[in-house]
Design an enzyme around this catalytic site. Structure first.
Site, PDB file in Angstrom:
ATOM      1  N   LYS A   1      -2.631  -3.409   8.050  1.00 41.29           N
ATOM      2  CA  LYS A   1      -1.993  -3.939   9.241  1.00 41.29           C
ATOM      3  C   LYS A   1      -1.962  -2.845  10.318  1.00 41.29           C
ATOM      4  O   LYS A   1      -2.148  -1.658   9.982  1.00 41.29           O
ATOM      5  CB  LYS A   1      -0.576  -4.423   8.921  1.00 41.29           C
ATOM      6  CG  LYS A   1       0.456  -3.311   8.712  1.00 41.29           C
ATOM      7  CD  LYS A   1       1.817  -3.907   8.504  1.00 41.29           C
ATOM      8  CE  LYS A   1       2.881  -2.821   8.483  1.00 41.29           C
ATOM      9  NZ  LYS A   1       3.139  -2.202   9.777  1.00 41.29           N
TER      10      LYS A   1
ATOM     11  N   HIS B   1       6.017  -8.268   7.188  1.00 41.04           N
ATOM     12  CA  HIS B   1       6.850  -7.961   6.025  1.00 41.04           C
ATOM     13  C   HIS B   1       7.943  -9.003   5.783  1.00 41.04           C
ATOM     14  O   HIS B   1       8.030  -9.592   4.708  1.00 41.04           O
ATOM     15  CB  HIS B   1       7.524  -6.596   6.194  1.00 41.04           C
ATOM     16  CG  HIS B   1       6.570  -5.459   6.322  1.00 41.04           C
ATOM     17  ND1 HIS B   1       5.333  -5.433   5.697  1.00 41.04           N
ATOM     18  CD2 HIS B   1       6.658  -4.286   6.987  1.00 41.04           C
ATOM     19  CE1 HIS B   1       4.721  -4.301   5.981  1.00 41.04           C
ATOM     20  NE2 HIS B   1       5.505  -3.587   6.760  1.00 41.04           N
TER      21      HIS B   1
ATOM     22  N   ASP C   1       5.522  -4.949  14.011  1.00 48.11           N
ATOM     23  CA  ASP C   1       5.445  -3.952  12.954  1.00 48.11           C
ATOM     24  C   ASP C   1       6.093  -4.425  11.661  1.00 48.11           C
ATOM     25  O   ASP C   1       5.581  -4.160  10.565  1.00 48.11           O
ATOM     26  CB  ASP C   1       6.107  -2.653  13.424  1.00 48.11           C
ATOM     27  CG  ASP C   1       5.875  -1.492  12.476  1.00 48.11           C
ATOM     28  OD1 ASP C   1       4.783  -1.412  11.898  1.00 48.11           O
ATOM     29  OD2 ASP C   1       6.783  -0.662  12.317  1.00 48.11           O
TER      30      ASP C   1
ATOM     31  N   ARG D   1     -14.595  11.193  10.050  1.00 48.77           N
ATOM     32  CA  ARG D   1     -15.346  11.944  11.057  1.00 48.77           C
ATOM     33  C   ARG D   1     -15.295  13.448  10.813  1.00 48.77           C
ATOM     34  O   ARG D   1     -16.169  14.180  11.264  1.00 48.77           O
ATOM     35  CB  ARG D   1     -14.796  11.630  12.453  1.00 48.77           C
ATOM     36  CG  ARG D   1     -14.951  10.177  12.862  1.00 48.77           C
ATOM     37  CD  ARG D   1     -14.422   9.958  14.279  1.00 48.77           C
ATOM     38  NE  ARG D   1     -14.629   8.591  14.724  1.00 48.77           N
ATOM     39  CZ  ARG D   1     -13.751   7.609  14.564  1.00 48.77           C
ATOM     40  NH1 ARG D   1     -12.598   7.874  13.946  1.00 48.77           N
ATOM     41  NH2 ARG D   1     -14.013   6.390  14.995  1.00 48.77           N
TER      42      ARG D   1
ATOM     43  N   HIS E   1       2.350  -3.623   2.104  1.00 42.70           N
ATOM     44  CA  HIS E   1       2.913  -2.823   1.021  1.00 42.70           C
ATOM     45  C   HIS E   1       4.281  -3.323   0.570  1.00 42.70           C
ATOM     46  O   HIS E   1       4.701  -3.044  -0.556  1.00 42.70           O
ATOM     47  CB  HIS E   1       2.988  -1.346   1.425  1.00 42.70           C
ATOM     48  CG  HIS E   1       3.990  -1.031   2.484  1.00 42.70           C
ATOM     49  ND1 HIS E   1       3.734  -1.135   3.822  1.00 42.70           N
ATOM     50  CD2 HIS E   1       5.275  -0.611   2.377  1.00 42.70           C
ATOM     51  CE1 HIS E   1       4.805  -0.793   4.505  1.00 42.70           C
ATOM     52  NE2 HIS E   1       5.752  -0.467   3.663  1.00 42.70           N
TER      53      HIS E   1
ATOM     54  N   LYS F   1       6.338  -3.946  -3.767  1.00 41.82           N
ATOM     55  CA  LYS F   1       7.567  -3.317  -4.235  1.00 41.82           C
ATOM     56  C   LYS F   1       8.157  -4.101  -5.410  1.00 41.82           C
ATOM     57  O   LYS F   1       8.080  -5.318  -5.471  1.00 41.82           O
ATOM     58  CB  LYS F   1       8.570  -3.194  -3.089  1.00 41.82           C
ATOM     59  CG  LYS F   1       8.082  -2.219  -2.012  1.00 41.82           C
ATOM     60  CD  LYS F   1       9.101  -2.033  -0.917  1.00 41.82           C
ATOM     61  CE  LYS F   1       8.589  -1.079   0.151  1.00 41.82           C
ATOM     62  NZ  LYS F   1       8.410   0.289  -0.373  1.00 41.82           N
TER      63      LYS F   1
ATOM     64  N   LYS G   1      14.983   0.519  13.972  1.00 42.13           N
ATOM     65  CA  LYS G   1      14.895   1.967  13.812  1.00 42.13           C
ATOM     66  C   LYS G   1      16.223   2.611  14.211  1.00 42.13           C
ATOM     67  O   LYS G   1      16.998   2.051  14.977  1.00 42.13           O
ATOM     68  CB  LYS G   1      13.785   2.522  14.714  1.00 42.13           C
ATOM     69  CG  LYS G   1      12.382   2.016  14.388  1.00 42.13           C
ATOM     70  CD  LYS G   1      11.765   2.815  13.279  1.00 42.13           C
ATOM     71  CE  LYS G   1      10.291   2.522  13.128  1.00 42.13           C
ATOM     72  NZ  LYS G   1       9.697   3.291  12.004  1.00 42.13           N
TER      73      LYS G   1
END
Length: 538
Positions: free
Chosen positions: A204, A296, A291, A94, A234, A238, A386
């Site tokens: 994702k 994953h 997440d 945009r 991703h 790896k 986290k």
């Protein structure tokens, strides 16, 4: 292929209560740590074909993902001579920018995030491949301009091959695909027989739950064949994740013991030392389960546990991964109550965009069981979080303990530990093996030895970023490391009960930043007589 033909041996005595996983010296026994380096003894290389010349269109080209990952990946692929000239990269966003301004914007990001230094001459060569179109994604003008640029790229040598990367929120996917089809920029592979390639990468989160994932799959499937859809994860790009299959099936000493007769349990960890980094609104809508675990970690688990594929082709590997996920036992109310733990680091509720009474988990631990001949009875513990003590993503395969007849004293003092194989995905990608050895000296003393192989040191080659491999594979048309529709559905089926129960019943466990997570996760695995690898210790 080796199958576990014999009944599983009796369970060994329960290990000591959860505690530090590192070796502890007792009496004359000592802990030993060693390191080994690799040497390429006859480098057996499977030649990968270079991709055809391609026009790459990145929607959301001024966003964080494009600047942090995609542009650096493409820049490094150019430096490696992995791209075929001409490769044209067209940003679509945009923001009202000229092509020169877009190149300048990317130069700042690539300079910050590239794994290699940005040299002026190399950057000028990369910038010459960049172009840009601006506009709202629901307006025809941007697609008209894009078609003009793609036609020009085809005239320069891309032959009409095109790759669209939707680096946007999933809510933008429908309008982008509808407009691309309306303007003749995409069509089904079945209709493109003998024509240039047309592929789409979607990022994702792929849906918010099972229903929305299926709706998204149906929507995308209305425009493209499954062979054209590349759902990117991703983690699967790896180096260590890619090496799991080679390590398992290329070494005869491991494949025969890769089963319930020899493996006691497996833990898969994705720990981050950082917090949500200002993404409060996103994390409130997503949480750690959506997440990390749903995509994953379940994908990594399927690679670790799959059967030997008929070949290394994309369909054969993805068939076996999908079969493993179908064999994972579904979680019921009792499983969620006793074998799933949610946590939240103290201070999360003070982050911008986070509700004051938020129950969104920033940590989750779960136990899965696989009802297959190979893995019956072996628990798989997955955890992600986290603000933990260490940044690490790894797979720890804990082998069964030996009978303790000869080593009663060492076992009583926690010196003698069962063998453990660690596949380190990040950081410092590599493989390590912990085993027991005699300590040099006159007495019969034993110690735990840790042998470690680091990819970068062992093979004297730089480790490419995951997005480099994945972008290259998509341009080649190799979908091996991308998620297939049936696997996405099954992963959501497994996670759905956990999400529904947790969202209906508040009760998140708080934990201190910099710790290993909530105590409830330690208690959960301890009820099975096991313990996590200590996150405070590499």
């Amino acid at each position: 292929m080796s199958e576990p033909n014999d009944p599983a041996p009796p369970a060994p005595p329960a290990p000591p209560a959860p505690g530090p996983a590192a070796p502890v010296a007792v009496k004359s026994s000592v802990a030993v740590k060693s390191s080994v380096t690799g040497e390429i003894l006859g480098d057996v290389t499977t030649k990968r074909r270079r991709p055809d010349p391609t026009a790459i269109v990145i929607f959301g080209a001024t966003g964080d993902l494009a600047g942090r990952k995609l542009a650096p990946a493409l820049y490094n692929l150019m430096l490696d001579s992995a791209l075929t000239d001409p490769t044209v990269i067209i940003g679509a966003s945009r923001s009202e920018l000229t092509a020169a301004q877009f190149a300048s914007h990317l130069q700042t990001r690539v300079t910050e995030f590239s794994r290699r230094k940005v040299e002026p001459a190399a950057w000028d060569r990369f910038a010459s491949s960049l172009d840009y179109v601006a506009g709202e994604f629901d307006a025809d003008a941007i697609y008209t301009a894009l078609k003009t640029k793609l036609d020009a790229a085809a005239g320069k040598g891309t032959r009409g091959n095109r790759l669209f990367y939707l680096s946007t929120p999933p809510s933008a996917f429908p309008v982008i695909l509808q407009k691309l089809q309306q303007h003749g920029l995409i069509e089904r592979a079945a209709q493109r027989s003998g024509k240039p390639a047309c592929r789409v990468i979607v990022e994702k989160p792929f849906g918010r739950d099972l229903a929305t994932a299926r709706q998204l799959n149906e929507m995308i499937g209305g425009y493209l064949d499954e062979s054209q859809i590349y759902r990117i994860d991703h983690y699967l790009g790896k180096e260590t994740v890619q090496n799991i299959l080679v390590f398992r099936f290329g070494n005869s000493i491991f494949e025969p013991i890769w089963n319930r007769n020899h493996v006691d349990f497996v833990e898969i960890t994705a720990a981050e030392s950082i917090g949500i980094e200002g993404r409060g609104a996103f994390y409130e809508a997503t949480g750690v389960v959506r997440d990390i675990i749903q995509n994953h970690l379940l994908q990594v688990m399927s690679l670790v546990t799959m059967e030997v594929p008929a070949s290394f082709s994309a369909d054969d590997i993805r068939d076996e991964k999908s079969q493993v996920l179908r064999s994972v036992r579904s979680l019921d109310l009792n499983d969620v109550a006793n074998h799933c733990v949610r946590g939240q680091y103290r201070g999360y509720r003070e982050e911008d965009g986070v509700a004051p009474e938020s129950q969104t988990p920033t940590y989750a631990a779960m136990r899965f069981m696989i009802d297959s001949w190979r893995w019956q009875g072996v628990p798989f513990y997955l955890r992600a979080g986290k603000r933990l003590a260490e940044r690490v993503t790894e797979v720890n395969i804990h082998f069964r303990a030996v009978p303790l007849v000869l080593f009663k004293e060492e076992a009583a003092g926690s010196v003698l530990q069962p063998a453990m194989l660690t596949l380190r995905i990040q950081p410092a990608e590599g493989i390590s093996l912990r085993f027991v050895a005699k300590v040099p000296g006159e007495n019969i003393s034993v110690g735990n030895v840790l042998m470690t192989m680091n990819y970068a040191d062992a093979f004297k080659r730089p480790i490419s970023e995951a997005y480099e491999r994945l972008l290259l594979d998509c341009m080649r048309g190799d979908a091996t490391l991308f998620n297939r529709r049936d696997s996405v559905d099954r992963a959501w089926e497994l996670i759905q009960p956990v999400l529904q129960i947790w969202e209906a019943t508040p009760g998140v466990h708080l934990y201190e930043p910099g710790s290993a997570g909530p105590a409830a996760a330690d208690e959960m695995i301890a009820r099975d007589g096991r313990c996590w690898r200590d996150l405070a210790r590499s």
